[in-house]
Write a protein that holds these residues in place. Structure first.
Motif, PDB file in Angstrom:
ATOM      1  N   GLY A   1       1.035  -1.189   0.042  1.00  0.00           N
ATOM      2  CA  GLY A   1       0.043  -0.056   0.041  1.00  0.00           C
ATOM      3  C   GLY A   1       0.675   1.150  -0.019  1.00  0.00           C
ATOM      4  N   GLU A   2       2.097   1.129  -0.004  1.00  0.00           N
ATOM      5  CA  GLU A   2       3.056   2.297   0.006  1.00  0.00           C
ATOM      6  C   GLU A   2       2.947   2.651  -1.110  1.00  0.00           C
ATOM      7  OE1 GLU A   2       6.675   3.291   2.931  1.00  0.00           O
ATOM      8  OE2 GLU A   2       6.834   1.233   2.074  1.00  0.00           O
ATOM      9  N   PHE A   3       3.403   4.306  -1.488  1.00  0.00           N
ATOM     10  CA  PHE A   3       3.588   4.987  -2.730  1.00  0.00           C
ATOM     11  C   PHE A   3       5.068   5.423  -2.856  1.00  0.00           C
ATOM     12  CE2 PHE A   3       1.532   7.163  -6.207  1.00  0.00           C
ATOM     13  CZ  PHE A   3       2.514   7.640  -6.936  1.00  0.00           C
ATOM     14  N   ILE A   4       5.928   5.043  -3.259  1.00  0.00           N
ATOM     15  CA  ILE A   4       7.365   5.285  -3.271  1.00  0.00           C
ATOM     16  C   ILE A   4       7.935   6.131  -4.559  1.00  0.00           C
ATOM     17  CG2 ILE A   4       9.729   4.232  -3.019  1.00  0.00           C
ATOM     18  CD1 ILE A   4       8.062   3.959  -0.519  1.00  0.00           C
ATOM     19  N   ALA A   5       8.406   6.987  -4.436  1.00  0.00           N
ATOM     20  CA  ALA A   5       8.926   7.673  -5.446  1.00  0.00           C
ATOM     21  C   ALA A   5      10.571   7.568  -5.424  1.00  0.00           C
ATOM     22  CB  ALA A   5       8.735   9.299  -5.398  1.00  0.00           C
ATOM     23  N   ILE A   6      11.247   7.200  -6.586  1.00  0.00           N
ATOM     24  CA  ILE A   6      12.763   7.306  -6.891  1.00  0.00           C
ATOM     25  C   ILE A   6      12.991   8.387  -7.769  1.00  0.00           C
ATOM     26  CG2 ILE A   6      14.647   5.723  -7.530  1.00  0.00           C
ATOM     27  CD1 ILE A   6      13.205   4.351  -5.297  1.00  0.00           C
ATOM     28  N   VAL A   7      13.972   9.301  -7.326  1.00  0.00           N
ATOM     29  CA  VAL A   7      14.116  10.402  -8.145  1.00  0.00           C
ATOM     30  C   VAL A   7      15.609  10.401  -8.391  1.00  0.00           C
ATOM     31  CG1 VAL A   7      12.465  11.900  -6.904  1.00  0.00           C
ATOM     32  CG2 VAL A   7      14.630  11.856  -5.867  1.00  0.00           C
TER      33      VAL A   7
ATOM     34  N   VAL B   1       2.739   1.299  -5.191  1.00  0.00           N
ATOM     35  CA  VAL B   1       3.232   1.991  -6.099  1.00  0.00           C
ATOM     36  C   VAL B   1       4.811   2.354  -5.967  1.00  0.00           C
ATOM     37  CG1 VAL B   1       2.855   4.077  -7.752  1.00  0.00           C
ATOM     38  CG2 VAL B   1       1.030   3.029  -6.872  1.00  0.00           C
ATOM     39  N   MET B   2       5.349   2.277  -7.384  1.00  0.00           N
ATOM     40  CA  MET B   2       6.727   2.507  -7.123  1.00  0.00           C
ATOM     41  C   MET B   2       6.699   3.613  -8.399  1.00  0.00           C
ATOM     42  SD  MET B   2      10.733   1.014  -7.898  1.00  0.00           S
ATOM     43  CE  MET B   2      11.016   0.634  -6.351  1.00  0.00           C
ATOM     44  N   LEU B   3       6.954   4.879  -8.033  1.00  0.00           N
ATOM     45  CA  LEU B   3       7.068   5.791  -9.403  1.00  0.00           C
ATOM     46  C   LEU B   3       8.651   6.233  -9.412  1.00  0.00           C
ATOM     47  CD1 LEU B   3       5.852   8.252 -11.078  1.00  0.00           C
ATOM     48  CD2 LEU B   3       5.825   9.539  -9.209  1.00  0.00           C
ATOM     49  N   ILE B   4       8.989   6.093 -10.806  1.00  0.00           N
ATOM     50  CA  ILE B   4      10.244   6.626 -11.321  1.00  0.00           C
ATOM     51  C   ILE B   4      10.247   8.208 -11.844  1.00  0.00           C
ATOM     52  CG2 ILE B   4      12.129   6.291 -12.837  1.00  0.00           C
ATOM     53  CD1 ILE B   4      12.292   4.161 -10.742  1.00  0.00           C
ATOM     54  N   THR B   5      10.938   9.088 -11.226  1.00  0.00           N
ATOM     55  CA  THR B   5      10.672  10.304 -11.768  1.00  0.00           C
ATOM     56  C   THR B   5      11.804  11.244 -11.628  1.00  0.00           C
ATOM     57  OG1 THR B   5       9.288  12.532 -11.506  1.00  0.00           O
ATOM     58  CG2 THR B   5       9.894  11.316  -9.368  1.00  0.00           C
TER      59      THR B   5
ATOM     60  N   GLU C   1       7.134  16.335  -7.974  1.00  0.00           N
ATOM     61  CA  GLU C   1       6.135  15.485  -8.173  1.00  0.00           C
ATOM     62  C   GLU C   1       6.276  14.311  -7.350  1.00  0.00           C
ATOM     63  OE1 GLU C   1       5.201  14.212 -12.629  1.00  0.00           O
ATOM     64  OE2 GLU C   1       6.603  12.555 -12.002  1.00  0.00           O
ATOM     65  N   GLY C   2       7.439  13.845  -6.854  1.00  0.00           N
ATOM     66  CA  GLY C   2       7.575  12.961  -5.916  1.00  0.00           C
ATOM     67  C   GLY C   2       7.020  13.410  -4.308  1.00  0.00           C
ATOM     68  N   ILE C   3       7.370  14.639  -4.203  1.00  0.00           N
ATOM     69  CA  ILE C   3       6.651  15.018  -2.904  1.00  0.00           C
ATOM     70  C   ILE C   3       5.245  15.159  -2.913  1.00  0.00           C
ATOM     71  CG2 ILE C   3       6.653  16.783  -1.311  1.00  0.00           C
ATOM     72  CD1 ILE C   3       9.388  17.527  -2.276  1.00  0.00           C
ATOM     73  N   LEU C   4       4.483  15.396  -3.922  1.00  0.00           N
ATOM     74  CA  LEU C   4       3.054  15.687  -4.133  1.00  0.00           C
ATOM     75  C   LEU C   4       2.498  14.086  -3.898  1.00  0.00           C
ATOM     76  CD1 LEU C   4       0.410  16.862  -4.745  1.00  0.00           C
ATOM     77  CD2 LEU C   4       1.007  16.670  -7.160  1.00  0.00           C
ATOM     78  N   LEU C   5       3.143  13.251  -4.569  1.00  0.00           N
ATOM     79  CA  LEU C   5       2.602  11.859  -4.872  1.00  0.00           C
ATOM     80  C   LEU C   5       2.946  10.952  -3.786  1.00  0.00           C
ATOM     81  CD1 LEU C   5       2.692  11.439  -8.423  1.00  0.00           C
ATOM     82  CD2 LEU C   5       0.724  11.991  -7.172  1.00  0.00           C
ATOM     83  N   ALA C   6       4.214  11.046  -3.129  1.00  0.00           N
ATOM     84  CA  ALA C   6       4.850   9.585  -2.373  1.00  0.00           C
ATOM     85  C   ALA C   6       4.676   9.893  -1.029  1.00  0.00           C
ATOM     86  CB  ALA C   6       6.127   9.472  -2.737  1.00  0.00           C
ATOM     87  N   ASP C   7       4.768   8.585  -0.410  1.00  0.00           N
ATOM     88  CA  ASP C   7       5.068   8.586   1.274  1.00  0.00           C
ATOM     89  C   ASP C   7       6.554   8.723   1.427  1.00  0.00           C
ATOM     90  OD1 ASP C   7       2.351   7.832   1.540  1.00  0.00           O
ATOM     91  OD2 ASP C   7       2.657   5.809   0.775  1.00  0.00           O
ATOM     92  N   ARG C   8       7.278   8.028   0.585  1.00  0.00           N
ATOM     93  CA  ARG C   8       8.787   8.406   0.783  1.00  0.00           C
ATOM     94  C   ARG C   8       9.248   8.561  -0.581  1.00  0.00           C
ATOM     95  NH1 ARG C   8      11.478   3.195   2.510  1.00  0.00           N
ATOM     96  NH2 ARG C   8       9.751   1.745   1.912  1.00  0.00           N
ATOM     97  N   VAL C   9      10.313   9.532  -0.539  1.00  0.00           N
ATOM     98  CA  VAL C   9      11.086  10.006  -1.880  1.00  0.00           C
ATOM     99  C   VAL C   9      12.537   9.438  -1.678  1.00  0.00           C
ATOM    100  CG1 VAL C   9      12.041  11.827  -3.328  1.00  0.00           C
ATOM    101  CG2 VAL C   9       9.859  11.981  -2.369  1.00  0.00           C
ATOM    102  N   ILE C  10      13.183   8.819  -2.627  1.00  0.00           N
ATOM    103  CA  ILE C  10      14.408   8.066  -2.214  1.00  0.00           C
ATOM    104  C   ILE C  10      15.269   8.402  -3.650  1.00  0.00           C
ATOM    105  CG2 ILE C  10      15.556   5.994  -1.714  1.00  0.00           C
ATOM    106  CD1 ILE C  10      12.982   4.767  -0.990  1.00  0.00           C
ATOM    107  N   PRO C  11      16.265   9.216  -3.109  1.00  0.00           N
ATOM    108  CA  PRO C  11      17.360   9.626  -4.458  1.00  0.00           C
ATOM    109  C   PRO C  11      18.010   8.245  -4.843  1.00  0.00           C
ATOM    110  CG  PRO C  11      17.362  11.132  -2.613  1.00  0.00           C
ATOM    111  CD  PRO C  11      16.564   9.745  -1.989  1.00  0.00           C
ATOM    112  N   LEU C  12      18.240   8.323  -5.972  1.00  0.00           N
ATOM    113  CA  LEU C  12      19.261   7.288  -6.870  1.00  0.00           C
ATOM    114  C   LEU C  12      20.463   8.201  -7.289  1.00  0.00           C
ATOM    115  CD1 LEU C  12      19.556   4.356  -7.602  1.00  0.00           C
ATOM    116  CD2 LEU C  12      18.577   5.013  -9.960  1.00  0.00           C
ATOM    117  N   THR C  13      21.713   7.732  -6.606  1.00  0.00           N
ATOM    118  CA  THR C  13      22.601   8.796  -6.918  1.00  0.00           C
ATOM    119  C   THR C  13      23.398   8.429  -8.330  1.00  0.00           C
ATOM    120  OG1 THR C  13      24.060   6.639  -6.272  1.00  0.00           O
ATOM    121  CG2 THR C  13      23.585   7.915  -4.495  1.00  0.00           C
TER     122      THR C  13
END
Length: 287
Positions: free
Chosen positions: A34-40, A191-195, A200-212
């Motif tokens: 049920g989590e919404f995760i954004a990878i930025v 949901v996992m969102l790549i962006t 967009e990540g802040i608006l949609l996700a429970d957690r925003v996780i950067p990819l180096t």
């Protein structure tokens, strides 16, 4: 109890010999149901490779990807993917594209049930008036809605979204961000969102996780987003915590980008993100 989705020490390379490039290295991630995760992250950091590993389109060189405790060894209907380029069949209508996916996943479903099931998700993305139109008759935003409806109609365990809005104009992108948040609230899918869009990540996700930055990209510090749901874009932009979260993420991306460019002699460009001073609430646009 095992995490819903888990990546354990995942690494992936392309090429051989002197031309071998390690794109991802030691990726560790757990996502709860049920989590919404954004990878930025930066362009070329391996975000699409990460989605491909979870979807089962490619296999890791090291480590493993687990869904509900079971190792992912190939594609499956338990993972729905929304691609950046829509991937619709041009000779099929909106309904036809969604129905085809439903038929593949639920081959024993009757014709009338398949039609009703497909139309339920077409209605969810507000495309009922375009039911019989082909992709060439639709705007980019409408095509992406079809892609979302098709993925949801397959009833996947997790929805993977690979920069689904990056090719759209700003107004359509803003409208679909609102729609995606609404649909997530209704479906409660993981949901996992790549962006590459921090806002967009802040608006949609429970957690925003950067990819180096790549090569040897890995997941960095995670940022928990505490805004209540359902979220209102105008209200969030006016909230002082939005600027705080946004600046923290951008500062982190800036620091890891500078560190990597300093060590490799390369420059990495951050997205051109400007603070929003005043935002009018977007009206829902079926485009």
């Amino acid at each position: 109890m095992a995490a819903f989705l888990e990546l354990r020490n995942v690494s992936k390379s392309y090429g051989t010999g002197d031309k071998k490039v390690e794109v991802l290295k030691n990726i560790n991630l757990t996502i709860e149901e049920g989590e919404f995760i954004a990878i930025v992250g930066f362009t070329g950091s391996g975000k699409t490779t990460l989605i491909s590993l979870i979807s089962g389109l490619i296999e890791p060189d090291e480590g493993e990807v687990l869904l509900k405790g079971k190792k992912i060894t190939g594609p499956g209907p338990d993972r729905g993917v929304v691609f950046q380029n829509y991937s619709l069949l041009p000779w099929l209508s909106v309904q036809g594209n969604v129905e085809l996916a439903v038929k593949q996943v639920f081959p024993k479903m009757s014709k009338i049930d398949r039609v009703n099931h497909s139309r339920k998700f077409i209605e969810m993305v507000n495309l009922t008036p375009a039911l019989q139109k082909n992709p060439s008759q639709l705007s980019g935003g409408m095509r992406q809605r079809v892609s979302v409806a098709r993925a949801l109609a397959m009833d996947p365990e997790i929805l993977l979204m690979d920069e689904p809005l990056s090719a759209l104009d700003a107004l359509t992108r803003g409208s679909l961000q609102i729609e995606i948040e609404r649909i997530w609230n209704e479906s409660k899918k993981t949901v996992m969102l790549i962006t590459n869009d921090v806002d967009e990540g802040i608006l949609l996700a429970d957690r925003v996780i950067p990819l180096t930055p790549g090569p040897n990209a890995t997941l960095g510090e995670e940022f928990k987003i505490g805004f209540s749901r359902p979220r209102d874009k105008a209200a969030i932009n006016a909230d002082p915590n939005f600027k705080k979260e946004r600046n923290a993420i951008i500062k982190y991306l800036d620091e890891v980008g500078m560190h990597r460019s300093g060590s490799k002699g390369e420059a990495y460009a951050l997205p051109d993100l400007q603070p929003i001073i005043k935002v009018n609430k977007l009206k829902r646009i079926n485009r």
